[in-house]
Scaffold this motif. Structure first.
Motif, PDB file in Angstrom:
ATOM      1  N   ARG A  12       8.113   3.551  -7.215  1.00 11.74           N
ATOM      2  CA  ARG A  12       6.973   2.560  -7.218  1.00 11.74           C
ATOM      3  C   ARG A  12       8.348   1.926  -9.248  1.00 11.74           C
ATOM      4  O   ARG A  12       9.350   0.330  -8.953  1.00 11.74           O
ATOM      5  N   ALA A  13       8.914   2.412  -9.414  1.00 15.34           N
ATOM      6  CA  ALA A  13       9.652   2.474 -11.105  1.00 15.34           C
ATOM      7  C   ALA A  13      10.408   1.851 -11.298  1.00 15.34           C
ATOM      8  O   ALA A  13      11.135   1.665 -11.988  1.00 15.34           O
ATOM      9  N   MET A  14      11.374   3.167 -10.410  1.00 14.16           N
ATOM     10  CA  MET A  14      12.614   3.128 -11.373  1.00 14.16           C
ATOM     11  C   MET A  14      13.586   3.360  -9.913  1.00 14.16           C
ATOM     12  O   MET A  14      12.561   3.234  -8.972  1.00 14.16           O
ATOM     13  N   GLN A  49      14.413   1.432 -13.977  1.00 15.85           N
ATOM     14  CA  GLN A  49      14.106   0.556 -14.556  1.00 15.85           C
ATOM     15  C   GLN A  49      14.686  -1.155 -14.041  1.00 15.85           C
ATOM     16  O   GLN A  49      13.493  -2.317 -14.360  1.00 15.85           O
ATOM     17  N   ASN A  50      15.738  -0.887 -13.677  1.00 12.86           N
ATOM     18  CA  ASN A  50      16.578  -2.437 -13.697  1.00 12.86           C
ATOM     19  C   ASN A  50      16.595  -2.349 -12.190  1.00 12.86           C
ATOM     20  O   ASN A  50      16.893  -3.403 -11.961  1.00 12.86           O
ATOM     21  N   ALA A  51      15.708  -2.063 -11.352  1.00 13.30           N
ATOM     22  CA  ALA A  51      15.498  -2.189  -9.928  1.00 13.30           C
ATOM     23  C   ALA A  51      14.736  -1.315  -9.385  1.00 13.30           C
ATOM     24  O   ALA A  51      14.969  -0.464  -8.202  1.00 13.30           O
ATOM     25  N   PRO A  52      13.398  -1.414  -9.362  1.00 14.42           N
ATOM     26  CA  PRO A  52      11.931  -0.570  -9.156  1.00 14.42           C
ATOM     27  C   PRO A  52      12.186  -0.279  -7.517  1.00 14.42           C
ATOM     28  O   PRO A  52      12.382  -1.885  -6.794  1.00 14.42           O
ATOM     29  N   GLN A  53      11.931   0.658  -6.932  1.00 15.70           N
ATOM     30  CA  GLN A  53      11.966   0.773  -6.049  1.00 15.70           C
ATOM     31  C   GLN A  53      12.579   0.507  -4.955  1.00 15.70           C
ATOM     32  O   GLN A  53      13.023  -0.051  -3.365  1.00 15.70           O
ATOM     33  N   SER A  54      13.750   0.439  -5.573  1.00 20.41           N
ATOM     34  CA  SER A  54      15.056   0.132  -4.582  1.00 20.41           C
ATOM     35  C   SER A  54      15.814   1.797  -4.069  1.00 20.41           C
ATOM     36  O   SER A  54      16.749   1.652  -3.633  1.00 20.41           O
ATOM     37  N   LEU A  55      15.395   2.617  -4.337  1.00 24.99           N
ATOM     38  CA  LEU A  55      15.694   3.930  -3.753  1.00 24.99           C
ATOM     39  C   LEU A  55      14.876   4.014  -2.867  1.00 24.99           C
ATOM     40  O   LEU A  55      14.226   4.095  -2.449  1.00 24.99           O
ATOM     41  N   SER A  56      15.958   5.146  -1.938  1.00 24.96           N
ATOM     42  CA  SER A  56      15.203   4.921  -0.198  1.00 24.96           C
ATOM     43  C   SER A  56      14.372   6.469  -0.735  1.00 24.96           C
ATOM     44  O   SER A  56      14.571   7.134  -2.089  1.00 24.96           O
ATOM     45  N   ASN A  97       1.031  -1.285  -0.170  1.00 22.00           N
ATOM     46  CA  ASN A  97      -0.270  -0.154  -0.074  1.00 22.00           C
ATOM     47  C   ASN A  97       0.872   1.277   0.239  1.00 22.00           C
ATOM     48  O   ASN A  97       1.001   1.821   1.284  1.00 22.00           O
ATOM     49  N   ILE A  98       1.540   1.211  -1.325  1.00 28.78           N
ATOM     50  CA  ILE A  98       2.770   2.433  -1.122  1.00 28.78           C
ATOM     51  C   ILE A  98       2.211   3.823  -1.888  1.00 28.78           C
ATOM     52  O   ILE A  98       2.698   4.385  -2.455  1.00 28.78           O
ATOM     53  N   ASP A  99       0.829   3.660  -1.887  1.00 21.91           N
ATOM     54  CA  ASP A  99       0.060   4.604  -3.434  1.00 21.91           C
ATOM     55  C   ASP A  99       0.006   6.412  -3.024  1.00 21.91           C
ATOM     56  O   ASP A  99      -0.218   5.904  -1.707  1.00 21.91           O
ATOM     57  N   ILE A 100       1.002   7.218  -3.820  1.00 25.97           N
ATOM     58  CA  ILE A 100       0.673   8.263  -3.288  1.00 25.97           C
ATOM     59  C   ILE A 100      -0.961   9.529  -3.871  1.00 25.97           C
ATOM     60  O   ILE A 100      -0.760   9.332  -5.138  1.00 25.97           O
ATOM     61  N   GLY A 101      -1.475   9.834  -2.966  1.00 25.29           N
ATOM     62  CA  GLY A 101      -2.721  10.905  -3.679  1.00 25.29           C
ATOM     63  C   GLY A 101      -2.258  11.625  -4.479  1.00 25.29           C
ATOM     64  O   GLY A 101      -0.732  12.202  -3.971  1.00 25.29           O
ATOM     65  N   ARG A 102      -3.091  12.350  -5.208  1.00 26.57           N
ATOM     66  CA  ARG A 102      -2.486  13.409  -6.413  1.00 26.57           C
ATOM     67  C   ARG A 102      -2.437  14.408  -4.891  1.00 26.57           C
ATOM     68  O   ARG A 102      -2.053  15.847  -5.623  1.00 26.57           O
ATOM     69  N   ASP A 103      -3.069  14.455  -3.741  1.00 24.07           N
ATOM     70  CA  ASP A 103      -2.869  15.797  -3.085  1.00 24.07           C
ATOM     71  C   ASP A 103      -1.354  15.849  -2.364  1.00 24.07           C
ATOM     72  O   ASP A 103      -1.449  16.602  -1.584  1.00 24.07           O
ATOM     73  N   GLY A 104      -0.990  14.515  -1.891  1.00 21.51           N
ATOM     74  CA  GLY A 104      -0.091  14.354  -1.653  1.00 21.51           C
ATOM     75  C   GLY A 104      -0.552  13.391  -0.349  1.00 21.51           C
ATOM     76  O   GLY A 104       1.287  13.177   0.555  1.00 21.51           O
ATOM     77  N   SER A 105      -0.921  13.054   0.287  1.00 28.14           N
ATOM     78  CA  SER A 105      -1.406  11.860   1.220  1.00 28.14           C
ATOM     79  C   SER A 105      -0.525  11.125   0.942  1.00 28.14           C
ATOM     80  O   SER A 105       0.288  10.650  -0.112  1.00 28.14           O
ATOM     81  N   THR A 147       2.431  12.787  -8.070  1.00 27.60           N
ATOM     82  CA  THR A 147       2.555  11.459  -8.941  1.00 27.60           C
ATOM     83  C   THR A 147       3.898  11.280  -9.986  1.00 27.60           C
ATOM     84  O   THR A 147       4.479  10.339 -10.128  1.00 27.60           O
ATOM     85  N   LEU A 148       4.674  12.085  -9.842  1.00 28.98           N
ATOM     86  CA  LEU A 148       6.070  11.798  -9.880  1.00 28.98           C
ATOM     87  C   LEU A 148       6.688  11.379  -9.369  1.00 28.98           C
ATOM     88  O   LEU A 148       7.428  10.406  -9.427  1.00 28.98           O
ATOM     89  N   PHE A 149       6.376  11.705  -7.739  1.00 38.64           N
ATOM     90  CA  PHE A 149       7.258  10.731  -5.983  1.00 38.64           C
ATOM     91  C   PHE A 149       6.917   9.836  -6.823  1.00 38.64           C
ATOM     92  O   PHE A 149       6.909   8.623  -6.727  1.00 38.64           O
ATOM     93  N   ASP A 150       5.444   8.903  -6.259  1.00 37.27           N
ATOM     94  CA  ASP A 150       4.628   8.088  -6.825  1.00 37.27           C
ATOM     95  C   ASP A 150       5.716   7.233  -8.107  1.00 37.27           C
ATOM     96  O   ASP A 150       5.961   6.278  -7.454  1.00 37.27           O
ATOM     97  N   TYR A 151       5.853   7.202  -9.348  1.00 35.75           N
ATOM     98  CA  TYR A 151       5.960   6.787  -9.967  1.00 35.75           C
ATOM     99  C   TYR A 151       7.638   6.812 -10.693  1.00 35.75           C
ATOM    100  O   TYR A 151       7.973   5.337 -10.410  1.00 35.75           O
TER     101      TYR A 151
END
Length: 181
Positions: free
Chosen positions: A119-121, A123-130, A43-51, A112-116
């Motif tokens: 989640r996805a970057m 590409q070779n190691a998604p969710q690896s960034l702090s 449950n890591i989604d980010i709302g458009r309002d920043g929630s 949305t930029l933060f969320d993407y």
């Protein structure tokens, strides 16, 4: 879908999965119900309002370093594109015959930029960034687009407060062509 609808759908799905897992465990002697912590990990989604933005912060200066190390191979040295999408430029082109859709010209919300990125970057190691590195890369990409200054430091509050150039370029919620009767 609105945030409440997404939350309701997620909870209904989690309950269904837990119910299936319990039946499989009883019937077949395999599996176990997912724990609350395991479900929360998805449950890591980010709302458009920043929630739901996590704690932490990152500077555009640090973002340039992370971008160079993790993103430039696909997106180019300054986000101009390569094997990956172009991230910078395109302002004023959306109504043209050849619109250039980038973070700076097209995306309606900075959250949305933060969320993407998270989640996805990369590409070779998604969710690896702090979280700090995600805030930093977001700050850097937004600074390349002239949306925040080059010395910007972003956190949950400041990221959520950013008004993207194309925020008003999308159809409002609810869409006028969809009616719930």
């Amino acid at each position: 879908m609105r945030r409440l609808d997404l939350t309701t759908a997620f909870l209904a799905g989690a309950i269904a999965v837990l119910g299936f897992a319990a039946r499989a465990e009883d019937r077949y002697g395999i599996g176990r119900p997912a724990t609350a912590a395991e479900i929360a990990g998805w449950n890591i989604d980010i709302g458009r309002d920043g929630s739901n933005l996590p704690p932490g912060s990152g500077s555009a200066e640090r973002g340039k370093v992370v971008f160079t190390e993790q993103c430039a191979a696909c997106h180019g040295d300054s986000g101009q594109g390569g094997v990956g999408d172009r991230l910078v430029g395109g302002q004023g082109t959306l109504a043209s015959a050849k619109p250039v859709r980038t973070v700076g010209s097209y995306w309606p919300y900075a959250s949305t930029l933060f969320d993407y990125i998270r989640r996805a970057m990369p590409q070779n190691a998604p969710q690896s960034l702090s979280n700090e590195d995600v805030y930093a890369v977001a700050a850097y990409v937004l600074s390349l687009n002239g949306i925040v200054p080059a010395d910007a430091v972003l956190d949950a509050k400041s990221l959520a407060a950013i008004k993207m150039p194309n925020r008003d370029g999308f159809v409002s919620d609810p869409r006028p062509d969809v009616h719930n009767r």
